[in-house]
Design an enzyme around this catalytic site. Structure first.
Site, PDB file in Angstrom:
ATOM      1  CD  GLU A 210      -3.061  -1.152   0.301  1.00 55.62           C
ATOM      2  OE1 GLU A 210      -3.401  -0.161  -0.166  1.00 55.62           O
ATOM      3  OE2 GLU A 210      -3.519  -2.036   0.157  1.00 55.62           O
ATOM      4  CB  CYS A 244      -1.693   7.123   1.628  1.00 60.04           C
ATOM      5  SG  CYS A 244      -3.216   6.386   2.055  1.00 60.04           S
TER       6      CYS A 244
HETATM    7  P1  NAD Z   1       8.107   4.737   5.277  1.00 61.12           P
HETATM    8  O1  NAD Z   1       8.085   3.830   4.017  1.00 61.12           O
HETATM    9  O2  NAD Z   1       9.160   5.524   5.514  1.00 61.12           O
HETATM   10  O3  NAD Z   1       7.961   3.889   6.259  1.00 61.12           O
HETATM   11  C1  NAD Z   1       6.918   2.893   6.506  1.00 61.12           C
HETATM   12  C2  NAD Z   1       7.420   1.519   7.316  1.00 61.12           C
HETATM   13  O4  NAD Z   1       8.510   1.129   6.728  1.00 61.12           O
HETATM   14  C3  NAD Z   1       7.743   2.013   8.788  1.00 61.12           C
HETATM   15  O5  NAD Z   1       7.139   0.884   9.602  1.00 61.12           O
HETATM   16  C4  NAD Z   1       9.173   1.965   8.640  1.00 61.12           C
HETATM   17  O6  NAD Z   1       9.648   1.427   9.833  1.00 61.12           O
HETATM   18  C5  NAD Z   1       9.613   0.866   7.771  1.00 61.12           C
HETATM   19  N1  NAD Z   1      10.736   1.209   7.113  1.00 61.12           N
HETATM   20  C6  NAD Z   1      11.299   2.440   6.770  1.00 61.12           C
HETATM   21  N2  NAD Z   1      12.798   2.411   6.026  1.00 61.12           N
HETATM   22  C7  NAD Z   1      12.699   1.003   5.862  1.00 61.12           C
HETATM   23  C8  NAD Z   1      13.823  -0.031   5.374  1.00 61.12           C
HETATM   24  N3  NAD Z   1      14.901   0.997   4.941  1.00 61.12           N
HETATM   25  N4  NAD Z   1      13.903  -1.075   5.585  1.00 61.12           N
HETATM   26  C9  NAD Z   1      12.640  -1.796   6.066  1.00 61.12           C
HETATM   27  N5  NAD Z   1      11.523  -1.019   6.533  1.00 61.12           N
HETATM   28  C10 NAD Z   1      11.956   0.258   6.631  1.00 61.12           C
HETATM   29  O7  NAD Z   1       6.881   5.450   5.014  1.00 61.12           O
HETATM   30  P2  NAD Z   1       6.145   6.546   5.892  1.00 61.12           P
HETATM   31  O8  NAD Z   1       6.897   7.829   5.910  1.00 61.12           O
HETATM   32  O9  NAD Z   1       5.646   5.839   7.108  1.00 61.12           O
HETATM   33  O10 NAD Z   1       4.685   6.844   5.124  1.00 61.12           O
HETATM   34  C11 NAD Z   1       4.743   7.582   4.181  1.00 61.12           C
HETATM   35  C12 NAD Z   1       4.435   7.020   2.864  1.00 61.12           C
HETATM   36  O11 NAD Z   1       3.366   5.791   2.795  1.00 61.12           O
HETATM   37  C13 NAD Z   1       3.600   7.962   1.945  1.00 61.12           C
HETATM   38  O12 NAD Z   1       4.160   7.797   0.702  1.00 61.12           O
HETATM   39  C14 NAD Z   1       2.211   7.724   1.906  1.00 61.12           C
HETATM   40  O13 NAD Z   1       1.539   7.843   0.599  1.00 61.12           O
HETATM   41  C15 NAD Z   1       2.402   6.310   1.978  1.00 61.12           C
HETATM   42  N6  NAD Z   1       1.166   5.599   2.583  1.00 61.12           N
HETATM   43  C16 NAD Z   1       0.429   4.768   2.009  1.00 61.12           C
HETATM   44  C17 NAD Z   1      -0.547   4.516   2.284  1.00 61.12           C
HETATM   45  C18 NAD Z   1      -1.589   3.343   1.435  1.00 61.12           C
HETATM   46  O14 NAD Z   1      -2.774   2.818   2.351  1.00 61.12           O
HETATM   47  N7  NAD Z   1      -1.310   3.443   0.177  1.00 61.12           N
HETATM   48  C19 NAD Z   1      -1.238   4.900   3.535  1.00 61.12           C
HETATM   49  C20 NAD Z   1      -0.450   5.392   4.180  1.00 61.12           C
HETATM   50  C21 NAD Z   1       0.740   6.114   3.770  1.00 61.12           C
END
Ligand code: NAD
Length: 457
Positions: A210, A244
């Site tokens: 997602e 998002c």
């Molecule tokens: P992010 O990708 O930074 O983090 C999400 C998760 O991934 C966290 O739990 C984090 O600990 C983990 N993570 C981060 N870096 C990682 C790595 N290198 N290796 C493994 N795991 C890692 O995202 P965010 O900043 O929390 O969220 C923002 C993004 O998410 C935006 O692009 C937004 O549009 C998207 N989003 C999508 C939805 C959806 O339902 N499609 C919902 C909410 C947010």
């Protein structure tokens, strides 16, 4: 030794007892989850307020109520969703019966994002448990207080070999991803989505991703501007723009812009008052890093509404920027904050091309009353999901599978779609052993070929 190897193995051992395949067990666990959440609502409220000043009302409206709804729906339907489904049997397999058995995948990992820390973590877990899996949840470290609160209430109330929260950031997630899961459900950025998918590929683990993207919002001259402005202002500035599926930018048909801007000013004032910083409905930016990134995206010369910010408070006011082109820096990445750019167009084919030249968005919105134009956009542009004369609210309807396409993700959830994301559909052909037709067996002959043709064609 991987620090999480034991818990994953323990969950696999528990899964293999077949206890989670009992639908009554699943229902009792979902009821328990709802009770644990209900009993701890004030703790959950306090934690999310500490994270980014999200009010109790909004916590209920955009987080807890959606999870409760998913739980209720699963409790009501999971017996019928889990039942084997009979399908027609083809001629060549007659006499016989054909059916599909939904079965749980096994040990699942859900990785949550910070922007809706409860909803985005727990709604997938509800689907995982409803489908009969065990669950490990890794919430986002950026919404640390919410993550702590979930870990506390879940780990104190559920057996770790069935449902457990593991807190942490990149290091912890990287360690988890080295292990074999039967399903990974990830919500977050597109870049990290690629890391998740690569890690999953090592074990051939199926993923639901997602992800995000820049969701366009078309506004046409024939739209009801008052209602459109009200709905899109709410959708954009909800959660401080950190949604998002928030409209990322407006594509305004030539002629509508001035009226739209005037109406947006009125609606911002109606919703957030004279000073949004004092409104309990206006959420803060999650971290200093995101605050800095967003402030840098505001071109002061192009601000027509808002543009105020306060570093100590991590506050950026609802801001609208005008005269934007696709070359501006604000159009190069997902905004994910309370800044709304407007791009004007007079040639719809050009606007469609500009959207299609970019990664497929998670959402797209159309405000207008011409069915032909609406159907053209729906037909020509690929995107996750969206709304006509509405924004964001499509994700509140559990009958609509929620998910992205292309760069905005793969797979979907909510309601039955979530159950299916965490299930394997096992196909079975069951035949009677009383008679056997000799047609498929050698030696081959012309009459057998003729009969085959009759049966198939
Ligand atoms: P992010 O990708 O930074 O983090 C999400 C998760 O991934 C966290 O739990 C984090 O600990 C983990 N993570 C981060 N870096 C990682 C790595 N290198 N290796 C493994 N795991 C890692 O995202 P965010 O900043 O929390 O969220 C923002 C993004 O998410 C935006 O692009 C937004 O549009 C998207 N989003 C999508 C939805 C959806 O339902 N499609 C919902 C909410 C947010």
């Amino acid at each position: 030794m991987n620090p999480y190897a034991k818990i994953v193995q323990d969950q696999l051992d528990f899964f293999n007892t077949n206890k989670t395949k009992d639908t009554n067990f699943r229902i009792s666990q979902l009821k328990k989850l709802k009770k644990v959440m209900k009993d701890n609502e004030s703790l959950l409220d306090e934690a999310i307020y500490k994270d980014f000043k999200k009010s109790s009302f909004e916590n209920y409206e955009t987080e807890l109520s959606l999870v409760y709804h998913e739980i209720n729906l699963a409790i009501k339907n999971l017996k019928s969703w889990s039942r084997r489904k009979y399908v027609a049997t083809n001629m060549a397999n007659m006499p016989g019966k054909s059916y599909i058995i939904p079965e749980p995948l096994g040990v699942t990992l859900t990785i949550g994002a910070w922007n809706y820390p409860y909803q985005l973590a727990l709604a997938p877990v509800v689907a995982a448990l409803a489908a009969g899996n065990t669950a490990i949840l890794k919430p986002s470290e950026l919404s640390l207080n919410s993550s702590n609160a979930m870990a506390k209430i879940i780990n104190e109330n559920f057996d770790a070999n069935y449902f457990h929260v593991i807190e942490g950031a990149v290091e912890e997630t990287t360690n988890l991803l080295k292990l074999k899961f039967d399903k990974i459900f990830y919500t977050g950025s597109t870049n990290v989505g690629k890391i998740i998918m690569k890690a999953a590929a090592e074990h051939l683990t199926p993923v639901t991703l997602e992800l995000g993207g820049k969701s366009p919002c078309f506004v046409f001259n024939d739209a009801n501007i008052k209602v459109s402005a009200q709905r899109l202002i709410w959708a954009k500035f909800l959660n401080g723009g950190q949604t998002c599926v928030a409209p990322d930018f407006i594509l305004a048909e030539k002629g509508v812009k001035a009226k739209l801007i005037e109406e947006m000013k009125i609606q911002i004032k109606n919703i957030y008052g004279d000073d949004p910083m004092n409104s309990d409905a206006f959420v803060r930016i999650i971290s200093p890093r995101h605050y800095k990134r967003l402030v840098e995206l505001i071109d002061k010369n192009k601000v027509i509404i808002g543009g105020d910010n306060n570093e100590k408070e991590l506050y950026i006011s609802p801001t609208v920027v005008d005269n934007i082109t696709f070359d501006d820096s604000i159009m190069q990445e997902e905004i994910f904050g309370p800044i709304l750019p407007i791009i004007e167009f007079d040639d719809l084919s050009w606007a469609i091309k500009m959207v299609k030249d970019r990664p497929k968005p998670l959402a797209l919105y159309i405000f207008g009353s011409n069915n032909k134009t609406t159907n053209r956009l729906l037909h020509e542009i690929s995107f996750g999901g969206g709304g006509v004369n509405e924004a964001v609210m499509h994700l509140a309807n559990s009958n609509l599978p929620f998910g992205g396409v292309g760069d905005s993700g793969m797979g979907s959830y909510h309601g039955k779609a979530g159950f299916d994301s965490f299930s394997h559909h096992k196909s079975i052909l069951s035949r009677s052993a009383i008679i056997e037709m000799p047609v498929k067996y050698p030696p081959y002959s012309n009459w057998k070929r003729g009969l085959l043709e009759k049966l198939i064609e």
